[in-house]
Design an enzyme around this catalytic site. Structure first.
Site, PDB file in Angstrom:
ATOM      1  CG  ASP A  87       0.236   1.091   6.189  1.00 44.31           C
ATOM      2  OD1 ASP A  87       1.064   0.405   7.332  1.00 44.31           O
ATOM      3  OD2 ASP A  87      -0.943   1.878   5.911  1.00 44.31           O
ATOM      4  CG  ASP A 124      -1.608   1.231   1.239  1.00 45.17           C
ATOM      5  OD1 ASP A 124      -1.725   1.616  -0.300  1.00 45.17           O
ATOM      6  OD2 ASP A 124      -2.473   1.868   2.148  1.00 45.17           O
ATOM      7  CG  ASP A 141      -2.222   6.876   1.488  1.00 44.71           C
ATOM      8  OD1 ASP A 141      -2.644   8.184   1.275  1.00 44.71           O
ATOM      9  OD2 ASP A 141      -2.856   6.484   2.271  1.00 44.71           O
TER      10      ASP A 141
END
Ligand SMILES: [Zn+2]
Length: 325
Positions: free
Chosen positions: A276, A99, A101
């Protein structure tokens, strides 16, 4: 250019229009529709988090009907496959996911407080690096990239990784992000390996070098690095043009070998924020469903076919945004 009011929340009216007029079940990627009966789905109906969980759909048509009627604030599906997804029971394996972001990238060159074109582009660069490593170093092939609305999900469904546990996943994340300083560097004599500067400095694996390089080139004078004081950071910024042209040896010479080690260590721990890790090691995670609306930012969660040419502001903006007054 049309001014798009992107990155502002969608109204309940706009959500309805999106699911009724624009959304189509065919936009759900095959890697999800083909395994729909094995996955748990979760929904957020009011914008307070996905608390309608343990949903299952026997086939894509049931999902289609649900979304058309309920027009949720957000929709998610599990990365895990289960025998009994309605109870999250009989775990059969899970996608390996990364992930990225845009909001959480450790060093951003923009100054926005949410996400903007600049940090989304930086997220894209990081994703390209991850894809190279997954494919080139780990030999993974069944990889899908999804634009999440605020960044990117990289999802691997190769058989070899579906069954791995959290420990293995955590090691893969560290490798991919360039977090663990490879031990061999300190055991190598600088002089002996000096001929290698231009390719792989000091025997570091390429992935590690690439991540360190990326982060050094994106540093600014406000970054806090473990064990790196202001004076040292200033010197790094002063000499980093050498890194740009891969003159690591000259860079190390200018900084000094002891201080160089501190810089590498500091950057390596900073790199932990590139992805993440909590998402990657969670074997029962739910991720935003590609094709669904990210209502907080009024963008479509979209499968990315070509990361090099993908432009979220062209391909992930729903029609209603263009029609706002
Ligand atoms: Zn930004």
């Amino acid at each position: 250019m049309v001014k798009i009011e992107y990155l502002t929340p969608a109204t309940p009216e706009e959500r309805k229009r999106y699911y009724k007029e624009e959304w189509n079940i065919k936009q759900v990627p095959d890697f999800i529709s083909n395994t729909i009966q094995d996955r748990e789905f979760g929904f957020d109906h009011v914008g307070r988090g996905p608390n309608d969980r343990y949903k299952v759909f026997r086939n894509p048509d049931f999902l289609r009907r649900f979304l058309k009627v309920r027009t949720p604030f957000a929709a998610y599906s599990s990365v895990a496959f289960y025998d009994k997804p309605m109870r999250r029971d009989g775990w059969k394996g899970a996608e390996l996911v990364f992930d990225v972001d845009a909001k959480d990238i450790p060093v951003r060159t923009c100054e926005c407080d949410g996400v903007c074109e600049i940090c989304l582009n930086e997220a894209k660069e990081i994703v390209s690096g991850i894809l190279d490593t997954l494919n080139g170093d780990l030999g993974l092939k069944n990889i899908h990239v999804v634009y999440s609305g605020r960044g990117y999900h990289v999802r691997c469904l190769d058989e070899g990784v579906m069954g791995t546990d959290s420990d293995v996943r955590s090691q893969i994340v560290k490798y991919i992000a360039g977090v663990d300083v490879p031990e061999n560097e300190y055991s190598l004599d600088f002089e002996k390996v000096s001929y290698e500067h231009f390719v792989i400095p000091f025997g570091y694996p390429k992935v590690f070098t690439d991540r360190i390089k990326y982060s050094i080139l994106h540093l600014n004078d406000k970054v806090e690095l473990d064990d790196v004081n202001k004076k040292l950071l200033k010197d790094v910024l002063k000499y980093r043009n050498l890194i740009e042209t891969d003159q690591w040896g000259v860079f190390k010479g200018n900084i000094g070998p002891q201080r160089y080690k501190k810089v590498i260590k500091g950057i390596a721990s900073l790199n932990m924020g590139l992805v993440d890790a909590k998402v990657s090691i969670d074997l029962k995670r739910i991720l935003r469903l590609p094709s669904s609306l990210h209502s907080m930012v009024s963008m479509k969660c979209t499968e990315v076919k070509n990361i090099e040419t993908f432009d979220p502001f062209k391909e992930a903006v729903p029609k209603f945004v263009y029609e706002r007054k």
